[in-house]
Each structure stands twice: as structure tokens, then as C-alpha cells.
Design an enzyme around this catalytic site. Sequence first.
Site, PDB file in Angstrom:
ATOM      1  N   HIS A 161      -4.363   0.744  -6.991  1.00 50.73           N
ATOM      2  CA  HIS A 161      -3.144   0.166  -6.736  1.00 50.73           C
ATOM      3  C   HIS A 161      -2.279   0.668  -6.208  1.00 50.73           C
ATOM      4  O   HIS A 161      -1.960   1.889  -6.012  1.00 50.73           O
ATOM      5  CB  HIS A 161      -2.936  -0.082  -8.277  1.00 50.73           C
ATOM      6  CG  HIS A 161      -1.414  -1.235  -8.160  1.00 50.73           C
ATOM      7  ND1 HIS A 161      -1.762  -2.567  -8.481  1.00 50.73           N
ATOM      8  CD2 HIS A 161      -0.194  -1.184  -7.950  1.00 50.73           C
ATOM      9  CE1 HIS A 161      -0.584  -3.082  -7.920  1.00 50.73           C
ATOM     10  NE2 HIS A 161       0.458  -2.205  -8.036  1.00 50.73           N
ATOM     11  N   CYS A 162      -2.027  -0.367  -4.907  1.00 53.98           N
ATOM     12  CA  CYS A 162      -0.848   0.803  -3.555  1.00 53.98           C
ATOM     13  C   CYS A 162       0.658  -0.266  -4.120  1.00 53.98           C
ATOM     14  O   CYS A 162       1.098  -1.084  -3.688  1.00 53.98           O
ATOM     15  CB  CYS A 162      -1.139   0.875  -2.516  1.00 53.98           C
ATOM     16  SG  CYS A 162      -0.796   1.055  -1.003  1.00 53.98           S
ATOM     17  N   PRO A 163       1.882   0.301  -4.672  1.00 54.89           N
ATOM     18  CA  PRO A 163       3.040   0.155  -4.955  1.00 54.89           C
ATOM     19  C   PRO A 163       3.523  -0.081  -3.435  1.00 54.89           C
ATOM     20  O   PRO A 163       3.878  -1.416  -3.141  1.00 54.89           O
ATOM     21  CB  PRO A 163       3.587   1.492  -5.580  1.00 54.89           C
ATOM     22  CG  PRO A 163       3.313   1.813  -5.406  1.00 54.89           C
ATOM     23  CD  PRO A 163       1.526   1.998  -5.188  1.00 54.89           C
TER      24      PRO A 163
END
Length: 359
Positions: A161-163
Amino acid sequence: MPKKRWEVFPGRNRFYCGGRIIMAKQINVFFVTLFLIVGVSVLFFVFDSKFLSERVNPVVPIIAAVLFVFTLLFLFRTSFSDPGILPRATGDEATFNDRGATSDVDLSADVSYRNPSRTKDILVNGETVKLKYCFTCKIFRPPRASHCSMCDNCIERFDHHCPWIGNCVGKRNYKYFYLMIATITLLCIYILTFTLVHIIMLSKEGDSTFISAMSKTPASVIEALICFLAVWSVLGLAGFHSYLTCTNQTTNEEIKGSWAQRHGEVVRNPYTANNCCSNFAKILCGPSYTSLLRLQEDKNKEKKDMEIVREKIEKMYAEQRPNQTDINNKDHWNPSSSVNGSPVDPTDLHAQLRNTPSP
């Protein structure tokens, strides 16, 4: 008026433009990413491009513009698309899985219990791979899938998951993510190089020094500073994902050591082609996968899909029981029957749409 499917979606995602754009719930950092890319590029085009096109080469700002456009395209394609979300089980599918997923399960019985076995072993290219049961989505996750706690969804070929992009990275958007960090790296190096060229050329005019040249173009100093700080992160990220692509691994698998040596035994990655070029071609030049989420209402297509499913079930039961003509009779349901390898309930046609190809 009934709600659209994306309006009642059980995950934590945000939907925009009628469900056509999907992002994570926390998207504040995405706007920071967008602001840095656009801000630095605009400063370069306003304060450096004219000088460089006249003193160096007119092609310099054109190449910067091309890199900028492709960076934004890949960023939006990665951030706004479905990363590979796996639909959650329907009511009967969830009950079937919770009660053991065996042929002797009576779905009509009012009993709540769970079979302690929550994993399945399958063979992938000669290697044993475990399928884990997701208690949130009520499904056995396919190989390489994982549940994202931020989005509350199971993601197919989950990477991370890439913010910074405000979304998960998975099967459907990984290649765009890789192309995005590659173009961002090139853009940072390019702007850093030519802002320094701008400052150095100014310092050689007359009695100017490097410090006085910096005072003449403070915007170039800001661009160079931001790019210098950012290039180490994006360059390292690009190198890491180049390694993952070469070996056909995901960030999740690399961190967990899924294919590392265990107890003195070498665990072979069943997904790699054992060839860097083949792995690159498979991941970056492969097909664009269809989203499994049917967020847009298409009643005609849904009706046609249900008719196809009904015909398949009728044919299957006609072969098993030639004398049976009413497949809607619940008493005649055989839970051990299957279509496409999955348990079939002839009264639950919606559960079959996922495994039914469109005509």
C-alpha cells in the site's frame, strides 16, 4: 432510487466520477506528491527553460515536458485505478466457506461453526503454495494475494500500500507504478542537472561567483534542492523494484521472505521465468487485466450473464440427472457439484457471475 454498487462497496475506498475512479481513504499524501511534481516542473519551465533553450539547446525544455507529461499520466493511472480488488463472498458463499467448504455442508441448517482448517495447499509449477482464508472477505485468497488493512480489501498479486499515490499497488496497476517511479527518477535527475547548468553558466558571466549566480535565480536553487533530496529516494525505489521485476517477486513476498531458504531447503519461486528479460516482458508488457469489481450498473449485460449461467447449470444437471428438469428445486441441490471448479448453488446465480466469461 436504489444505490449504485460503488455507493455500498464494503471496503474503505473512495469513489469519484460515478465509481470510475477508485482511491484509498487516506489521500492527503497523494496531493503532496502531485504538488511536488507539478510545482518543481512549473518552476523549471518558468525560470529555467527560456535561458536553457537559448544558451544550450531548444530541445532541453521539450524533453523535460515529455518526462513531466508521462510522469503525470503514470501517476494518475496508478492512483485512480482498481489495483486488483477481489470481490467479497456472497451470503451463501460465505456460509459455505465458514462451515468448512465440504460437500456435506447443509446451508439451510441454522448452525454457526467453523472448520479449524483455514488453509489449502495447491501446486503452482511444481511448488506447493498455501491459500489462506480471509475472515473479512470470506474467501480463500488466490496465490500472491493479501488483505490490505488500509483499504480493507484483498488485493490480487498484492505488492504494497503506497500512501504517496493514495492507493494499493497490485496486479492491475503495478506496471504503471513501476513506469511512474522510473519517469520520476529521470525527471528529478534531468531537472537537477540543468538547474545546476543554469547556475554554473550564470556564474561564468562577468565577475559573478557561484553564490551571486544563485541569488540571481533563487527558483533554480529551490528546484535543485528539492530534486537533490528526492532523487536518492526515488532512485533507490526504482532500483529495488527493478530487482523485484527481474526476479518476478512482490514487495510483500520479499519482505516476508516467501522464497528465501528455509530450514536448509531452497524454496523456488514458481512464478519466475528464471530469466530477467522474460520477467520484465511478462510484467511490464503483459496484458491489462479486467477489474473484477462490477461497480457500474449494466442490467443488459448482467441479464445476459445470468442466462449463460442458467444454461450451464441446466446442462450440467441434465448430464448428471437426465430425469431432472426443474433445477430450481432446492431439495435436489448437490453441493459437491461445481462449475469452473467452484461449488455451485443453482438458486444463487449471482455467485457464479465472477467465474463466467462474457460472450
